[in-house]
Design a protein around this motif. Sequence first.
Motif, mmCIF file in Angstrom:
data_model
loop_
_atom_site.group_PDB
_atom_site.id
_atom_site.type_symbol
_atom_site.label_atom_id
_atom_site.label_comp_id
_atom_site.label_asym_id
_atom_site.label_seq_id
_atom_site.Cartn_x
_atom_site.Cartn_y
_atom_site.Cartn_z
ATOM 1 N N ILE A 152 0.833 -1.207 0.000
ATOM 2 C CA ILE A 152 0.000 0.000 0.000
ATOM 3 C C ILE A 152 0.866 1.255 0.000
ATOM 4 O O ILE A 152 0.616 2.204 -0.751
ATOM 5 C CB ILE A 152 -0.951 -0.012 1.206
ATOM 6 C CG1 ILE A 152 -1.943 -1.180 1.080
ATOM 7 C CG2 ILE A 152 -1.699 1.312 1.322
ATOM 8 C CD1 ILE A 152 -2.813 -1.395 2.301
ATOM 9 N N ARG A 153 1.897 1.233 0.813
ATOM 10 C CA ARG A 153 2.792 2.392 0.900
ATOM 11 C C ARG A 153 3.462 2.664 -0.451
ATOM 12 O O ARG A 153 3.511 3.810 -0.917
ATOM 13 C CB ARG A 153 3.854 2.146 1.972
ATOM 14 C CG ARG A 153 4.702 3.381 2.306
ATOM 15 C CD ARG A 153 5.734 3.081 3.389
ATOM 16 N NE ARG A 153 5.090 2.601 4.623
ATOM 17 C CZ ARG A 153 5.161 1.358 5.058
ATOM 18 N NH1 ARG A 153 5.856 0.439 4.393
ATOM 19 N NH2 ARG A 153 4.560 1.024 6.184
ATOM 20 N N ALA A 154 3.953 1.599 -1.107
ATOM 21 C CA ALA A 154 4.622 1.751 -2.403
ATOM 22 C C ALA A 154 3.637 2.214 -3.473
ATOM 23 O O ALA A 154 3.966 3.053 -4.326
ATOM 24 C CB ALA A 154 5.265 0.437 -2.810
ATOM 25 N N ALA A 155 2.410 1.684 -3.443
ATOM 26 C CA ALA A 155 1.408 2.043 -4.453
ATOM 27 C C ALA A 155 0.963 3.497 -4.292
ATOM 28 O O ALA A 155 0.697 4.188 -5.288
ATOM 29 C CB ALA A 155 0.211 1.116 -4.340
ATOM 30 N N LYS A 156 0.890 3.981 -3.063
ATOM 31 C CA LYS A 156 0.514 5.382 -2.847
ATOM 32 C C LYS A 156 1.642 6.333 -3.254
ATOM 33 O O LYS A 156 1.383 7.462 -3.691
ATOM 34 C CB LYS A 156 0.129 5.591 -1.384
ATOM 35 C CG LYS A 156 -1.226 4.977 -1.032
ATOM 36 C CD LYS A 156 -1.666 5.297 0.383
ATOM 37 C CE LYS A 156 -3.076 4.785 0.642
ATOM 38 N NZ LYS A 156 -3.545 5.070 2.014
ATOM 39 N N ALA A 157 2.876 5.850 -3.143
ATOM 40 C CA ALA A 157 4.011 6.677 -3.559
ATOM 41 C C ALA A 157 4.160 6.701 -5.081
ATOM 42 O O ALA A 157 4.668 7.673 -5.645
ATOM 43 C CB ALA A 157 5.301 6.151 -2.930
ATOM 44 N N ASN A 158 3.706 5.611 -5.745
ATOM 45 C CA ASN A 158 3.808 5.508 -7.212
ATOM 46 C C ASN A 158 2.490 5.014 -7.798
ATOM 47 O O ASN A 158 2.402 3.902 -8.332
ATOM 48 C CB ASN A 158 4.929 4.534 -7.597
ATOM 49 C CG ASN A 158 6.290 4.983 -7.132
ATOM 50 O OD1 ASN A 158 6.898 5.860 -7.733
ATOM 51 N ND2 ASN A 158 6.770 4.386 -6.039
ATOM 52 N N PRO A 159 1.445 5.821 -7.726
ATOM 53 C CA PRO A 159 0.132 5.364 -8.202
ATOM 54 C C PRO A 159 0.143 5.020 -9.687
ATOM 55 O O PRO A 159 0.688 5.757 -10.507
ATOM 56 C CB PRO A 159 -0.788 6.550 -7.909
ATOM 57 C CG PRO A 159 0.119 7.734 -7.750
ATOM 58 C CD PRO A 159 1.400 7.202 -7.205
ATOM 59 N N GLY A 160 -0.427 3.848 -10.017
ATOM 60 C CA GLY A 160 -0.533 3.424 -11.412
ATOM 61 C C GLY A 160 0.760 2.920 -12.011
ATOM 62 O O GLY A 160 0.872 2.846 -13.238
ATOM 63 N N HIS A 161 1.738 2.542 -11.184
ATOM 64 C CA HIS A 161 3.026 2.073 -11.705
ATOM 65 C C HIS A 161 3.409 0.673 -11.223
ATOM 66 O O HIS A 161 4.435 0.145 -11.650
ATOM 67 C CB HIS A 161 4.146 3.049 -11.337
ATOM 68 C CG HIS A 161 4.116 4.321 -12.127
ATOM 69 N ND1 HIS A 161 3.316 5.394 -11.782
ATOM 70 C CD2 HIS A 161 4.767 4.682 -13.258
ATOM 71 C CE1 HIS A 161 3.490 6.371 -12.656
ATOM 72 N NE2 HIS A 161 4.365 5.968 -13.564
ATOM 73 N N ILE A 162 2.631 0.063 -10.362
ATOM 74 C CA ILE A 162 2.957 -1.270 -9.839
ATOM 75 C C ILE A 162 1.989 -2.289 -10.428
ATOM 76 O O ILE A 162 0.773 -2.125 -10.367
ATOM 77 C CB ILE A 162 2.893 -1.289 -8.303
ATOM 78 C CG1 ILE A 162 3.903 -0.292 -7.720
ATOM 79 C CG2 ILE A 162 3.169 -2.698 -7.777
ATOM 80 C CD1 ILE A 162 3.835 -0.168 -6.209
ATOM 81 N N ASP A 163 2.545 -3.348 -11.018
ATOM 82 C CA ASP A 163 1.736 -4.368 -11.693
ATOM 83 C C ASP A 163 1.243 -5.445 -10.736
ATOM 84 O O ASP A 163 1.886 -5.758 -9.731
ATOM 85 C CB ASP A 163 2.561 -5.063 -12.785
ATOM 86 C CG ASP A 163 2.996 -4.118 -13.898
ATOM 87 O OD1 ASP A 163 2.354 -3.074 -14.067
ATOM 88 O OD2 ASP A 163 3.978 -4.454 -14.602
ATOM 89 N N PHE A 164 0.104 -6.025 -11.100
ATOM 90 C CA PHE A 164 -0.328 -7.272 -10.465
ATOM 91 C C PHE A 164 -0.934 -8.163 -11.542
ATOM 92 O O PHE A 164 -1.623 -7.694 -12.439
ATOM 93 C CB PHE A 164 -1.318 -7.028 -9.318
ATOM 94 C CG PHE A 164 -2.736 -6.724 -9.742
ATOM 95 C CD1 PHE A 164 -3.714 -7.722 -9.756
ATOM 96 C CD2 PHE A 164 -3.111 -5.427 -10.105
ATOM 97 C CE1 PHE A 164 -5.019 -7.437 -10.125
ATOM 98 C CE2 PHE A 164 -4.416 -5.131 -10.477
ATOM 99 C CZ PHE A 164 -5.373 -6.146 -10.488
ATOM 100 N N GLY A 165 -0.634 -9.455 -11.479
ATOM 101 C CA GLY A 165 -1.115 -10.390 -12.486
ATOM 102 C C GLY A 165 -2.396 -11.079 -12.066
ATOM 103 O O GLY A 165 -2.812 -11.027 -10.906
ATOM 104 N N SER A 166 -3.025 -11.740 -13.022
ATOM 105 C CA SER A 166 -4.221 -12.537 -12.737
ATOM 106 C C SER A 166 -4.378 -13.581 -13.833
ATOM 107 O O SER A 166 -3.641 -13.591 -14.818
ATOM 108 C CB SER A 166 -5.478 -11.661 -12.683
ATOM 109 O OG SER A 166 -5.964 -11.396 -13.980
ATOM 110 N N ALA A 167 -5.381 -14.442 -13.673
ATOM 111 C CA ALA A 167 -5.649 -15.487 -14.663
ATOM 112 C C ALA A 167 -6.368 -14.955 -15.896
ATOM 113 O O ALA A 167 -6.614 -15.700 -16.843
ATOM 114 C CB ALA A 167 -6.474 -16.593 -14.026
#
Length: 332
Positions: A152-167
């Motif tokens: 959460i801390r990293a995502a708030k510091a870099n909104p829209g720049h951290i990936d997450f995968g799914s099926a």
Amino acid sequence: MNRRLSLYRCLAGLAACAMLEVPQIAWAQSSGAYPTRPITLVVPYPPGGAADQFARTLGHALGERLGQTVIVENRPGANGNIGSAFVARRQAADGYTLLLGSTSTLTINPNLYADTGYDPAKDLQPITLTHQMANVLVVSTKTPYKRVADVIRAAKANPGHIDFGSAGYGNTMHLAGVLFQKQAGIKLVHVPYKGGAPALMDVLAGNIPMMFNNLPALVPLKNSDKVRLLAVADTKRSPALPNVPTFAEAGVPGVISVVWNGILVRRGTPHAIVDRLNREMGAILKSPSFRQPLEKQGYEVLSSTPAQFEALIKKDLAGMHKLTKEAGMKMN
């Protein structure tokens, strides 16, 4: 003359008997004699995933009870739509082709796609729920994330720049990520894959930082040095992962993503066959020898009546309509 009259009466009697035999034969073919040949269990996902593994275990047990081989056939694509439409629209309503349905194929896809190729309510007859499994947030050890709060801390510091995968787009793993972002007040970038297994391989390799995946797929990795399991999207901890907190315990309440699965056939399948399948599967699913090994792997084994399963589909169709609409999700 009398002989001819007797012959006519005899022939008429034989014809009447033959007419009476037709429904009896049809009844025998639809109930007592079923099955007389191998049965196919269609899994609308690639091999190797948690749903596929459960289906193969269930198929083997069902084959033993019915005295016929149950062949598991993978028909992946379009988030499960291809395999589901194959059973719902292209196979006979005779009980010889079963479908492993899920939250995705029966309640999310109809709200997501303009045309899935099938209508769960009109085309498919529920047999029984089989199991459910929570989604889990898993991160690569190549990332600095050791707790949900770190993500959460990293995502708030870099909104829209951290990936997450799914099926895949619209899969429950994707929606778990959507729900996590909403509850945590963050923005991530969704990277859809053609199945949970290839997405997990990229997390293990460090090619993407994280994903949500079904709990049974992650139990074998609980002691891995390549991934960290940060939180379970359930109301309670899993006995298979007792050291992994829920999202509420990790400080983000409201992130609940539990995927249910069940067996269905094409609508119109004779009631006698539906009842037989429900009875046989119910005996399997309630058996400790069947349940216990699967529960150790992280599956929560279920069983139900066809009516209970149908009611759940209707309820979750409405719930998923609200969630996908709020998230602005739609596929053409």
